[in-house]
Design a protein around this motif. Sequence first.
Motif, PDB file in Angstrom:
ATOM      1  N   HIS A 109      40.466  43.721  44.340  1.00 15.05           N
ATOM      2  CA  HIS A 109      41.017  42.935  43.243  1.00 15.05           C
ATOM      3  C   HIS A 109      42.501  43.219  43.015  1.00 15.05           C
ATOM      4  O   HIS A 109      43.241  42.337  42.575  1.00 15.05           O
ATOM      5  N   LEU A 110      42.937  44.413  43.345  1.00 17.14           N
ATOM      6  CA  LEU A 110      44.361  44.718  43.266  1.00 17.14           C
ATOM      7  C   LEU A 110      45.138  43.854  44.253  1.00 17.14           C
ATOM      8  O   LEU A 110      46.236  43.372  43.946  1.00 17.14           O
ATOM      9  N   GLY A 111      44.569  43.603  45.412  1.00 14.64           N
ATOM     10  CA  GLY A 111      45.209  42.702  46.373  1.00 14.64           C
ATOM     11  C   GLY A 111      45.340  41.290  45.815  1.00 14.64           C
ATOM     12  O   GLY A 111      46.363  40.619  46.014  1.00 14.64           O
ATOM     13  N   GLN A 112      44.308  40.837  45.102  1.00 13.76           N
ATOM     14  CA  GLN A 112      44.408  39.525  44.456  1.00 13.76           C
ATOM     15  C   GLN A 112      45.534  39.527  43.422  1.00 13.76           C
ATOM     16  O   GLN A 112      46.320  38.573  43.337  1.00 13.76           O
ATOM     17  N   ALA A 113      45.601  40.601  42.642  1.00 16.71           N
ATOM     18  CA  ALA A 113      46.643  40.696  41.615  1.00 16.71           C
ATOM     19  C   ALA A 113      48.030  40.738  42.238  1.00 16.71           C
ATOM     20  O   ALA A 113      48.984  40.181  41.681  1.00 16.71           O
ATOM     21  N   ASP A 114      48.163  41.387  43.398  1.00 18.40           N
ATOM     22  CA  ASP A 114      49.445  41.405  44.114  1.00 18.40           C
ATOM     23  C   ASP A 114      49.942  39.989  44.371  1.00 18.40           C
ATOM     24  O   ASP A 114      51.097  39.652  44.103  1.00 18.40           O
ATOM     25  N   VAL A 115      49.059  39.165  44.910  1.00 22.60           N
ATOM     26  CA  VAL A 115      49.440  37.803  45.283  1.00 22.60           C
ATOM     27  C   VAL A 115      49.729  36.971  44.033  1.00 22.60           C
ATOM     28  O   VAL A 115      50.716  36.219  43.985  1.00 22.60           O
ATOM     29  N   ILE A 116      48.883  37.106  43.015  1.00 19.78           N
ATOM     30  CA  ILE A 116      49.098  36.332  41.790  1.00 19.78           C
ATOM     31  C   ILE A 116      50.414  36.722  41.134  1.00 19.78           C
ATOM     32  O   ILE A 116      51.209  35.856  40.741  1.00 19.78           O
TER      33      ILE A 116
END
Length: 200
Positions: A152-159
């Motif tokens: 989920h941190l990877g998702q937050a990175d992109v967002i």
Amino acid sequence: MTDQPKAILKRYLQRDREALLWKIDGVRERDARLPRTPTGTSLVGIVKHCANVEIGYFGLTFDRAWPTPEDACYVPLTAYDDDPQADWYLPAEVSTGDLVDFYRRVWEFSDAAIDGLPLDATGAPPWWGPAADNQVTLQHMLVRVIDDLARHLGQADVIRESVDGAVGLDPLHPNIPDDGFDWAAYLAKLTRIARRFPEE
């Protein structure tokens, strides 16, 4: 630096927790809440989900109840019967600041279990079915939560990059090329490579 397994796991868990909060730091309330994918993923949704995952895996799994169930960010298991996405958004009356405070208290709650139990302590996530069939260890739960948090941190990175261009591993270690890197040229190169392949 210690080589003890629990200390190593806790270090990576905490690193990812802090990085996730950094991804919402300074973001306007509206931008933190806006859905950024067709399934509604948002920055506050990611944080709220990760907080409730910790409560489940380090709390309920080991017969430890969340001490303040009246918290607006807390999602009891029964809430999912009416809203299967209950842990993926904030109600309008709950601020991002409230969520950050909640998540930090979740860390304390989770760390109490991690510090107080041996890695081979067993429990059972109640939502997995009968406890006798779903025994897990604290070590298993630590690895599972770190894995989930990293995803989920990877998702937050992109967002976050799509919101205001902020990127990197953390404020002190961005883990990207230094200032002055020609991103436009880099993107043009990647686009040229991609366009060598057919659209269909």
